[in-house]
Write a protein that holds these residues in place. Structure first.
Motif, PDB file in Angstrom:
ATOM      1  N   GLY A  20       0.792  -1.218   0.000  1.00 51.45           N
ATOM      2  CA  GLY A  20       0.000   0.000   0.000  1.00 51.45           C
ATOM      3  C   GLY A  20       0.829   1.274   0.000  1.00 51.45           C
ATOM      4  O   GLY A  20       0.294   2.382  -0.052  1.00 51.45           O
ATOM      5  N   ARG A  21       2.144   1.114   0.048  1.00 50.71           N
ATOM      6  CA  ARG A  21       3.035   2.274   0.035  1.00 50.71           C
ATOM      7  C   ARG A  21       4.468   1.802  -0.188  1.00 50.71           C
ATOM      8  O   ARG A  21       4.756   0.597  -0.126  1.00 50.71           O
ATOM      9  CB  ARG A  21       2.952   3.037   1.361  1.00 50.71           C
ATOM     10  N   ALA A  26      14.102   5.714  -1.568  1.00 51.89           N
ATOM     11  CA  ALA A  26      15.217   5.751  -2.506  1.00 51.89           C
ATOM     12  C   ALA A  26      16.251   6.754  -2.018  1.00 51.89           C
ATOM     13  O   ALA A  26      15.970   7.607  -1.168  1.00 51.89           O
ATOM     14  CB  ALA A  26      14.710   6.143  -3.889  1.00 51.89           C
ATOM     15  N   ILE A  27      17.447   6.636  -2.543  1.00 52.62           N
ATOM     16  CA  ILE A  27      18.513   7.575  -2.204  1.00 52.62           C
ATOM     17  C   ILE A  27      18.743   8.494  -3.400  1.00 52.62           C
ATOM     18  O   ILE A  27      19.007   8.017  -4.512  1.00 52.62           O
ATOM     19  CB  ILE A  27      19.813   6.838  -1.846  1.00 52.62           C
ATOM     20  N   ARG A  47      12.140   1.670  -8.241  1.00 54.57           N
ATOM     21  CA  ARG A  47      11.055   2.175  -7.396  1.00 54.57           C
ATOM     22  C   ARG A  47      10.416   3.415  -8.026  1.00 54.57           C
ATOM     23  O   ARG A  47       9.196   3.560  -8.039  1.00 54.57           O
ATOM     24  CB  ARG A  47      11.595   2.493  -6.001  1.00 54.57           C
ATOM     25  N   HIS A  48      11.259   4.297  -8.540  1.00 55.20           N
ATOM     26  CA  HIS A  48      10.739   5.510  -9.184  1.00 55.20           C
ATOM     27  C   HIS A  48       9.870   5.156 -10.385  1.00 55.20           C
ATOM     28  O   HIS A  48       8.764   5.681 -10.555  1.00 55.20           O
ATOM     29  CB  HIS A  48      11.904   6.403  -9.608  1.00 55.20           C
ATOM     30  N   TRP A  49      10.371   4.247 -11.233  1.00 52.71           N
ATOM     31  CA  TRP A  49       9.618   3.859 -12.430  1.00 52.71           C
ATOM     32  C   TRP A  49       8.300   3.194 -12.028  1.00 52.71           C
ATOM     33  O   TRP A  49       7.242   3.495 -12.614  1.00 52.71           O
ATOM     34  CB  TRP A  49      10.436   2.899 -13.295  1.00 52.71           C
ATOM     35  N   SER A  50       8.352   2.295 -11.052  1.00 53.57           N
ATOM     36  CA  SER A  50       7.155   1.546 -10.652  1.00 53.57           C
ATOM     37  C   SER A  50       6.092   2.461 -10.065  1.00 53.57           C
ATOM     38  O   SER A  50       4.890   2.300 -10.350  1.00 53.57           O
ATOM     39  CB  SER A  50       7.532   0.455  -9.640  1.00 53.57           C
ATOM     40  N   ILE A  51       6.497   3.414  -9.245  1.00 49.79           N
ATOM     41  CA  ILE A  51       5.523   4.332  -8.655  1.00 49.79           C
ATOM     42  C   ILE A  51       4.951   5.261  -9.713  1.00 49.79           C
ATOM     43  O   ILE A  51       3.747   5.570  -9.700  1.00 49.79           O
ATOM     44  CB  ILE A  51       6.174   5.111  -7.498  1.00 49.79           C
ATOM     45  N   ALA A  52       5.783   5.689 -10.655  1.00 50.48           N
ATOM     46  CA  ALA A  52       5.258   6.497 -11.766  1.00 50.48           C
ATOM     47  C   ALA A  52       4.245   5.697 -12.572  1.00 50.48           C
ATOM     48  O   ALA A  52       3.206   6.228 -12.995  1.00 50.48           O
ATOM     49  CB  ALA A  52       6.411   6.969 -12.652  1.00 50.48           C
ATOM     50  N   TRP A  53       4.532   4.399 -12.765  1.00 45.52           N
ATOM     51  CA  TRP A  53       3.591   3.538 -13.497  1.00 45.52           C
ATOM     52  C   TRP A  53       2.290   3.402 -12.707  1.00 45.52           C
ATOM     53  O   TRP A  53       1.199   3.496 -13.281  1.00 45.52           O
ATOM     54  CB  TRP A  53       4.218   2.166 -13.725  1.00 45.52           C
ATOM     55  N   PRO A  60      -3.130   6.910  -7.873  1.00 47.23           N
ATOM     56  CA  PRO A  60      -2.539   8.250  -7.776  1.00 47.23           C
ATOM     57  C   PRO A  60      -1.988   8.600  -6.398  1.00 47.23           C
ATOM     58  O   PRO A  60      -1.270   9.596  -6.255  1.00 47.23           O
ATOM     59  CB  PRO A  60      -3.712   9.167  -8.136  1.00 47.23           C
ATOM     60  N   ASP A  61      -2.302   7.804  -5.372  1.00 46.49           N
ATOM     61  CA  ASP A  61      -1.898   8.157  -4.011  1.00 46.49           C
ATOM     62  C   ASP A  61      -0.489   7.684  -3.650  1.00 46.49           C
ATOM     63  O   ASP A  61       0.027   8.057  -2.595  1.00 46.49           O
ATOM     64  CB  ASP A  61      -2.895   7.580  -3.005  1.00 46.49           C
ATOM     65  N   PHE A  62       0.110   6.878  -4.503  1.00 45.65           N
ATOM     66  CA  PHE A  62       1.473   6.424  -4.214  1.00 45.65           C
ATOM     67  C   PHE A  62       2.444   7.586  -4.358  1.00 45.65           C
ATOM     68  O   PHE A  62       2.427   8.321  -5.350  1.00 45.65           O
ATOM     69  CB  PHE A  62       1.888   5.291  -5.159  1.00 45.65           C
ATOM     70  N   GLU A  63       3.306   7.752  -3.357  1.00 45.73           N
ATOM     71  CA  GLU A  63       4.317   8.794  -3.394  1.00 45.73           C
ATOM     72  C   GLU A  63       5.711   8.170  -3.456  1.00 45.73           C
ATOM     73  O   GLU A  63       5.958   7.105  -2.885  1.00 45.73           O
ATOM     74  CB  GLU A  63       4.215   9.685  -2.157  1.00 45.73           C
TER      75      GLU A  63
END
Length: 220
Positions: A20-21, A26-27, A47-53, A60-63
């Protein structure tokens, strides 16, 4: 980033959904004198790519959570290397080329010092650097760069240290590279890297046939 897609990140996407989050930040580090970007990701590209996906696919709530330590270039390289070792989408050749650049940038060409800082075996690092140093024509002869492995460089590096054997390998590589290019263009299955290595090894030890009696040909 170009190799990241829904399939290669499926395990992480499923994990993020289940949690859920994002639990592990990330560093990143702040960039100076860059007009296009304020930060660069040191560890956490998947992580960045997956959350953007997820953001673009009804989540939309994933940060994207980050931590921003102060890092030198060498420290950033070592952190990124730890992250990259767990990535299956990063090829041996990409990692080898990164190491070769870092060898001069951060370690003054001293392989033993680099191996110590990265906590890897010097022999393993040497083989990886051999891969990055393979001539472009040899890499082209091996075919798909995603399938080229450290083991292939280990087998070929001794053949590329000068002499007639090296010249025969390079000539065979040029011919094989053209074959690989034609295979891609025509949709034919290319020669596998392992088979290409065997062809180049045979070329290295191939002898020039003896001439007829009175001829000028010699064995090399």
């Amino acid at each position: 980033q170009a190799l990241l897609n829904e399939e290669s990140c499926a395990d992480l996407i499923d994990s993020l959904k289940a949690e859920g989050r994002q639990r592990l930040p990330a560093i990143v580090r702040r960039l100076k004198d860059d007009s296009d970007y304020d930060y660069e990701i040191i560890a956490g590209v998947r992580r960045h790519w997956s959350i953007a996906w997820l953001n673009s696919h009804n989540y939309p709530d994933f940060e994207f959570l980050v931590t921003v330590p102060a890092l030198t270039d060498e420290e950033a390289f070592r952190l990124a290397d730890v992250e990259n070792r767990a990535r299956q989408d990063l090829t041996d050749l990409e990692r080898a080329r990164d190491y070769l650049k870092a060898l001069d940038l951060f370690y003054g060409g001293r392989q033993n010092e680099m191996a110590e800082r990265l906590n890897v075996q010097p022999s393993w690092l040497s083989r990886l650097l051999d891969l990055a140093r393979l001539p472009q024509v040899v890499l082209a002869a091996l075919g798909d760069p995603r399938q080229v492995r450290v083991e292939h460089a280990k087998q070929l590096a001794p053949l590329l240290r000068g002499g007639n054997g090296m010249q025969r390998v390079l000539a065979a590589a040029e011919t094989l590279a053209a074959t690989q290019l034609e295979a891609v263009a025509t949709g034919v299955a290319p020669v596998r890297p392992a088979d290409a290595v065997r062809q180049l090894q045979k070329a290295a030890v191939a002898a020039v046939p003896k001439g007829r009696a009175g001829g000028g040909a010699v064995m090399l």
